[in-house]
Design an enzyme around this catalytic site. Structure first.
Site, short mmCIF file in Angstrom:
data_model
loop_
_atom_site.label_atom_id
_atom_site.label_comp_id
_atom_site.label_asym_id
_atom_site.label_seq_id
_atom_site.Cartn_x
_atom_site.Cartn_y
_atom_site.Cartn_z
N LYS A 1 0.86 -1.18 0.00
CA LYS A 1 0.00 0.00 0.00
C LYS A 1 0.89 1.23 0.00
CE LYS A 1 -3.62 2.68 0.56
NZ LYS A 1 -4.54 2.73 1.70
N ASP B 1 -13.38 0.56 2.59
CA ASP B 1 -12.46 1.48 3.29
C ASP B 1 -12.94 1.69 4.73
OD1 ASP B 1 -10.38 3.10 3.99
OD2 ASP B 1 -10.88 4.74 2.62
O1 DOR Z 1 -10.34 8.53 5.47
C1 DOR Z 1 -9.31 7.89 5.59
N1 DOR Z 1 -9.09 7.13 6.68
N2 DOR Z 1 -8.40 7.97 4.63
C2 DOR Z 1 -7.18 7.42 4.76
O2 DOR Z 1 -6.39 7.52 3.87
C3 DOR Z 1 -6.79 6.73 6.01
C4 DOR Z 1 -7.99 6.21 6.72
C5 DOR Z 1 -7.71 5.80 8.13
O3 DOR Z 1 -6.79 5.01 8.34
O4 DOR Z 1 -8.41 6.24 9.03
ZN ZN Z 2 -6.87 5.97 1.46
ZN ZN Z 3 -8.18 3.39 3.74
#
Ligand code: DOR
Ligand code: ZN
Ligand code: ZN
Length: 451
Positions: free
Chosen positions: A147, A311
């Site tokens: 990543k 995500d």
């Molecule tokens: O919104 C996000 N949260 N974007 C990221 O790139 C990292 C992630 C996190 O790890 O909380």
């Molecule tokens: Zn991200």
């Molecule tokens: Zn992420």
């Protein structure tokens, strides 16, 4: 011969078709798919009452936290949330405490996870300081991908150091693993934040004005240069804008080895939510305009999007509600909302069931080289989700199994609910309850060797 478990009276999703049948599970694998009367005897027999069985989802973008960040989420709660959402395999991101970025840190993370996970778990690593260690992280550590955060420095390679990136990409190309990329240009973002701070701006709009589609596109173009030179396989995470998707589509038409993902929140919410809910609807990249949302759907229907991933980025409520937007931690939980939200789109006719399965199971397995999973077939692992397509309910984050009990989707009425999740043939979630002991999930390691 008696098998471990028989699931009968099902509608099975088999290679794009729905077939009325059942299946036999033995030793964690599907040993037979047949009409119910033709199935062998099972020590355990479960009548799924005509419900649909899909391959368990493979969520390629999950922040399980644990270790120094276990107050946000840990291996148990994160994988419980996954099971509750019909997800049978998660791919864990490396921005942890400590960062997963070496053979040792990866092994230590796997050691902690082992015995605590309820779904199968694969691991990303960030690039190590010494790019010579990349091969070992794959072949000895078993990382399934790398990543790269282009928006900030996480791991051993500075995202502004093109030479170092070239070397790292060249090394991953040798082993045939993907580099997943958070594509936002660090210089544009840092300059934007600085300018906003000087203006005294700390509102959600300021965040959106800094994290622009242009920053996404600039980073994707840099990735295009890198992969053109090195032939590294790249995977662009959480595409959020029409312009970003166009940049990836262009790479694809040039024949570059690129795949990409979108999240349910970028498909279903606009920046109005960020303005209304503030920190609770803040993630990076942020929510965008109506036009961008339409652009993502168009791309999805054109087949440009390979994967939908959550995500899942859990934080505490305090971390989500700083008085300045620059202090708010970005990210939202998504493991328990992804499948119901997508099934609702199937119900509404905006997504076919075939696309849903392709985007959340089949392509994820293919892109990340996960064998024996991602589809329902004899000989494959019994990673399955039983779905009640008729069940309507309201999303209620207070009932999440994740530690992160908030969601911008709170109160949304959805249709389609994962009601049973099987991992390696074992029933893990039954009607919202975890019914298995931690350890039923296994660690998925990349098979060694040059690829
Ligand atoms: O919104 C996000 N949260 N974007 C990221 O790139 C990292 C992630 C996190 O790890 O909380
Ligand atoms: Zn991200
Ligand atoms: Zn992420």
């Amino acid at each position: 011969m008696t098998v471990d478990t028989v699931l009968e009276n099902a509608k099975l999703y088999l290679r794009g078709r729905i077939v009325e049948a059942g299946l036999a599970i033995d030793g964690g694998r599907i040993t037979k798919i047949a009409k119910t009367p033709n199935l062998p005897e099972g020590s355990e027999k479960i009548d799924v009452e005509g419900r649909l069985i899909l391959p368990g989802l493979i969520d390629v973008h999950v922040h399980l936290r644990d270790q120094g960040l276990s107050y946000k989420e840990d291996f148990y709660t994160g994988t419980a949330a996954a099971a509750n959402g019909g997800i049978t395999l998660v791919m864990d991101m490396p921005n942890n405490e400590p960062t997963t970025m070496s053979l040792n840190s990866l092994r230590e993370r796997m050691r902690i996870a082992e015995g605590r996970i309820l779904v199968n778990t694969a691991f990303y690593s960030a690039f190590p300081k010494n790019v010579g260690e990349i091969g070992k992280i794959i072949t000895e550590g078993g990382a399934v991908a790398f990543k790269l955060y282009m928006v900030r420095r996480i791991g051993g390679v500075d995202p502004t150091d093109r030479e170092a990136l070239n070397e790292a990409f060249r090394e991953t190309a040798r082993f045939g693993v993907s580099v997943a990329i958070h594509a936002e240009d660090i210089k544009m973002i840092e300059a934007g934040v600085e300018a906003m701070r000087n203006l005294g701006r700390n509102d959600p709009e300021a965040y959106l004005e800094v994290h622009t589609p242009e920053a996404e596109v600039k980073a994707i173009r840099e990735v295009a240069r890198l992969t053109e030179k090195t032939k590294a396989k790249v995977h662009i995470c959480h595409l959020s804008s029409s312009a970003g998707v166009e940049a990836v589509s262009e790479m694809k038409s040039r024949g570059l080895p690129v795949t990409c993902e979108v999240t349910p929140h970028h498909l279903l919410l606009t920046s109005e939510y960020a303005k209304r809910l503030g920190g609770l609807a803040l993630m990076d990249p942020p929510l965008r305009s109506e036009g961008d949302v339409k652009g993502l759907w168009r791309a999805l229907h054109r087949g440009v999007i390979d994967i939908v991933a959550s995500d899942h980025a859990p934080h505490t409520l305090e971390e989500k509600s700083g008085s300045s937007i620059w202090d708010v931690k970005t990210g939202i939980p998504g493991l328990e909302t992804t499948l119901p939200l997508l099934l609702t789109e199937v119900y509404r006719g905006r997504l076919t069931l075939q696309s849903l399965v392709r985007l959340t199971s089949e392509r994820p397995a293919m892109v990340f080289g996960i064998t024996g999973r991602g589809r329902i077939s004899e000989g494959g692992y019994a990673d399955l989700v039983v779905v009640d397509m008729k069940r309507r309910f309201k999303i209620d984050s207070s009932s999440f199994l994740s530690k992160a009990k908030f969601s911008p989707f709170d109160g949304w009425e959805v249709r389609g609910k994962p009601v049973k999740t099987f991992v390696n043939g074992r029933l893990v979630m039954d009607d919202g309850e975890i019914v298995a002991k931690p350890g039923v999930g296994v660690i998925i390691r990349r098979m060694g060797g040059l690829g």
